[in-house]
Motif scaffolding. Sequence first.
Motif, PDB file in Angstrom:
ATOM      1  N   ALA A   1     -23.332  -9.451  -6.128  1.00  0.00           N
ATOM      2  CA  ALA A   1     -24.295  -8.113  -6.657  1.00  0.00           C
ATOM      3  C   ALA A   1     -23.675  -8.072  -8.131  1.00  0.00           C
ATOM      4  N   LEU A   2     -22.802  -8.531  -8.251  1.00  0.00           N
ATOM      5  CA  LEU A   2     -22.033  -8.346  -9.959  1.00  0.00           C
ATOM      6  C   LEU A   2     -23.440  -9.018 -10.696  1.00  0.00           C
ATOM      7  N   VAL A   3     -23.023  -9.964 -10.430  1.00  0.00           N
ATOM      8  CA  VAL A   3     -23.695 -11.625 -11.381  1.00  0.00           C
ATOM      9  C   VAL A   3     -25.646 -10.419 -11.417  1.00  0.00           C
TER      10      VAL A   3
ATOM     11  N   ILE B   1     -13.858 -22.852  -1.164  1.00  0.00           N
ATOM     12  CA  ILE B   1     -12.600 -22.483  -2.129  1.00  0.00           C
ATOM     13  C   ILE B   1     -13.816 -22.761  -3.143  1.00  0.00           C
ATOM     14  N   ALA B   2     -14.833 -22.897  -2.795  1.00  0.00           N
ATOM     15  CA  ALA B   2     -16.112 -22.562  -4.587  1.00  0.00           C
ATOM     16  C   ALA B   2     -15.910 -21.377  -4.531  1.00  0.00           C
ATOM     17  N   VAL B   3     -16.060 -20.063  -3.146  1.00  0.00           N
ATOM     18  CA  VAL B   3     -16.371 -19.095  -3.931  1.00  0.00           C
ATOM     19  C   VAL B   3     -15.070 -17.998  -4.491  1.00  0.00           C
ATOM     20  N   TRP B   4     -13.617 -18.839  -3.859  1.00  0.00           N
ATOM     21  CA  TRP B   4     -12.533 -17.999  -4.523  1.00  0.00           C
ATOM     22  C   TRP B   4     -12.182 -18.693  -5.726  1.00  0.00           C
ATOM     23  N   ALA B   5     -13.551 -19.805  -6.060  1.00  0.00           N
ATOM     24  CA  ALA B   5     -12.841 -20.222  -7.623  1.00  0.00           C
ATOM     25  C   ALA B   5     -13.568 -19.403  -8.320  1.00  0.00           C
ATOM     26  N   SER B   6     -14.251 -19.246  -8.169  1.00  0.00           N
ATOM     27  CA  SER B   6     -15.938 -18.056  -8.915  1.00  0.00           C
ATOM     28  C   SER B   6     -15.259 -16.569  -9.170  1.00  0.00           C
ATOM     29  N   VAL B   7     -14.379 -16.293  -8.579  1.00  0.00           N
ATOM     30  CA  VAL B   7     -13.966 -15.243  -8.710  1.00  0.00           C
ATOM     31  C   VAL B   7     -13.688 -14.282 -10.198  1.00  0.00           C
ATOM     32  N   PRO B   8     -13.622 -15.011 -11.477  1.00  0.00           N
ATOM     33  CA  PRO B   8     -13.250 -15.385 -12.178  1.00  0.00           C
ATOM     34  C   PRO B   8     -15.150 -14.806 -13.475  1.00  0.00           C
ATOM     35  N   LEU B   9     -15.594 -15.344 -12.302  1.00  0.00           N
ATOM     36  CA  LEU B   9     -17.070 -14.894 -12.728  1.00  0.00           C
ATOM     37  C   LEU B   9     -17.703 -13.869 -12.451  1.00  0.00           C
ATOM     38  N   GLY B  10     -16.873 -13.024 -11.514  1.00  0.00           N
ATOM     39  CA  GLY B  10     -17.547 -11.825 -10.873  1.00  0.00           C
ATOM     40  C   GLY B  10     -17.004 -10.409 -12.109  1.00  0.00           C
ATOM     41  N   VAL B  11     -15.105 -11.399 -12.484  1.00  0.00           N
ATOM     42  CA  VAL B  11     -14.652 -10.101 -13.508  1.00  0.00           C
ATOM     43  C   VAL B  11     -15.376 -10.396 -14.604  1.00  0.00           C
TER      44      VAL B  11
ATOM     45  N   ALA C   1     -18.864 -10.964 -15.324  1.00  0.00           N
ATOM     46  CA  ALA C   1     -20.208  -9.728 -14.827  1.00  0.00           C
ATOM     47  C   ALA C   1     -19.685  -8.731 -15.144  1.00  0.00           C
ATOM     48  N   ALA C   2     -18.224  -8.298 -14.015  1.00  0.00           N
ATOM     49  CA  ALA C   2     -18.220  -6.253 -13.634  1.00  0.00           C
ATOM     50  C   ALA C   2     -18.012  -6.068 -15.388  1.00  0.00           C
ATOM     51  N   LEU C   3     -16.774  -6.588 -16.186  1.00  0.00           N
ATOM     52  CA  LEU C   3     -17.256  -6.373 -17.786  1.00  0.00           C
ATOM     53  C   LEU C   3     -18.053  -6.821 -18.803  1.00  0.00           C
ATOM     54  N   GLN C   4     -19.039  -7.210 -18.270  1.00  0.00           N
ATOM     55  CA  GLN C   4     -20.391  -7.169 -19.114  1.00  0.00           C
ATOM     56  C   GLN C   4     -20.472  -5.685 -18.276  1.00  0.00           C
ATOM     57  N   LEU C   5     -20.921  -5.581 -17.648  1.00  0.00           N
ATOM     58  CA  LEU C   5     -21.542  -4.082 -17.274  1.00  0.00           C
ATOM     59  C   LEU C   5     -21.049  -2.992 -17.674  1.00  0.00           C
ATOM     60  N   LEU C   6     -19.947  -3.178 -17.616  1.00  0.00           N
ATOM     61  CA  LEU C   6     -18.855  -2.267 -18.521  1.00  0.00           C
ATOM     62  C   LEU C   6     -18.794  -2.180 -19.897  1.00  0.00           C
ATOM     63  N   TYR C   7     -19.618  -3.762 -20.656  1.00  0.00           N
ATOM     64  CA  TYR C   7     -19.534  -3.253 -22.207  1.00  0.00           C
ATOM     65  C   TYR C   7     -21.212  -3.054 -22.027  1.00  0.00           C
ATOM     66  N   TYR C   8     -22.237  -3.194 -21.107  1.00  0.00           N
ATOM     67  CA  TYR C   8     -23.299  -2.692 -21.701  1.00  0.00           C
ATOM     68  C   TYR C   8     -23.915  -0.752 -21.743  1.00  0.00           C
ATOM     69  N   ALA C   9     -22.684  -0.311 -20.496  1.00  0.00           N
ATOM     70  CA  ALA C   9     -22.546   1.248 -19.590  1.00  0.00           C
ATOM     71  C   ALA C   9     -22.680   1.427 -21.346  1.00  0.00           C
ATOM     72  N   ALA C  10     -21.498   1.111 -21.912  1.00  0.00           N
ATOM     73  CA  ALA C  10     -21.109   1.880 -23.474  1.00  0.00           C
ATOM     74  C   ALA C  10     -21.731   1.145 -23.924  1.00  0.00           C
ATOM     75  N   GLY C  11     -22.265   1.017 -24.148  1.00  0.00           N
ATOM     76  CA  GLY C  11     -23.802   0.584 -25.154  1.00  0.00           C
ATOM     77  C   GLY C  11     -23.890  -0.795 -25.832  1.00  0.00           C
ATOM     78  N   GLY C  12     -23.129  -1.730 -25.262  1.00  0.00           N
ATOM     79  CA  GLY C  12     -23.094  -2.645 -25.756  1.00  0.00           C
ATOM     80  C   GLY C  12     -24.590  -3.734 -26.354  1.00  0.00           C
ATOM     81  N   THR C  13     -24.773  -4.700 -26.299  1.00  0.00           N
ATOM     82  CA  THR C  13     -26.241  -5.396 -26.608  1.00  0.00           C
ATOM     83  C   THR C  13     -25.582  -6.739 -25.546  1.00  0.00           C
ATOM     84  N   GLY C  14     -26.518  -7.965 -25.679  1.00  0.00           N
ATOM     85  CA  GLY C  14     -26.387  -9.261 -25.712  1.00  0.00           C
ATOM     86  C   GLY C  14     -26.301  -9.267 -26.542  1.00  0.00           C
ATOM     87  N   GLY C  15     -24.874 -10.533 -26.577  1.00  0.00           N
ATOM     88  CA  GLY C  15     -25.033 -12.092 -27.313  1.00  0.00           C
ATOM     89  C   GLY C  15     -25.190 -13.125 -27.493  1.00  0.00           C
TER      90      GLY C  15
END
Length: 327
Positions: free
Chosen positions: A61-63, A168-178, A180-194
Amino acid sequence: MATQTQTGHSIQSSGAYVMERNGRSRSLISQITTVLLQPVYFFRTMPASSQWVWIAFIILALVGSSAVRQSQLADQSSSGDAVSEMPPMLDPSMGIPPGGIAMDPGFGGVPTTGDSTGAPADDISQTTMTAVIAAGTIVLIWLVQAVVLSEVSMLNGAMPRLGRNFQIAVWASVPLGVMAALQLLYYAAGGTGGVMGLSLLLEDWTWYQAQSDFTKALIYSLASRATLFWLWSLLLLYLGARHALRGHVISAFIAVAAWVIIVVLVPVLSGAIEAPLPDMGDSTEVEVMPGMDEMMPEGLLPPETIDPGAEGAQSSSGAIRISPRGP
């Protein structure tokens, strides 16, 4: 009596260990913080519950949401670039929203109506497809990682367990979910992609610019993925192969190295990633027909911008290279 007491304590300790081993004593939030902050302990006591399914849904969902937001920002940027380069007639600081007043480019006639921003209306099917493709890519990554981790079990002389490898692959990808969550917060604050990863540093690397197109594409593919969260995910994948699968150091390292080669090489071979062209700079070349320079007035071309004695200043075809003035 003492023996019965010791036996009771031993049974309680064993039961507590079994509960910890099965992961039933930790909540979902506790599982996430443990895999991020105590990965060795987590994979040594990897839970056998179905909590990994919820983790998988949260990551997808986050990605997917992050991919949709990136696509929307890219569409807004492209629609903004397509607007005429004429300076705006109204100052945005006046409080009038962009596109609030429709104007005719020819300064006459009836103002046209339509989408004020010039961007097409949001298409729900396109948005859904973007999210599905991003989520499907993550699922494909998990499947490939599960196959790659089978090498660890086979080197131990055991049959691969694809289900456990997938967890194991799912648990190892938790940082990628983190991430994606930080990217959503960055975009919500007015940031743009880079630019992602370390690919921005390649522009000033002389050795990189001198390589072949294939080599530059490989380096660019690796540099664009080299983020802190991606490296964090690789570390968790290694620890999962090392402790959850009881693999040797060499076999766990081989599994991670094989995954890095796959994820870097496949996009280059498929043409999905190509090295960007280098910036040509600000120098411009003006083609002047032979004999036209004698007919032009003296003051038309500033004498500071043309150095007739410079090597290569004028080609055989009459082309004169004009360099921009310095500050």
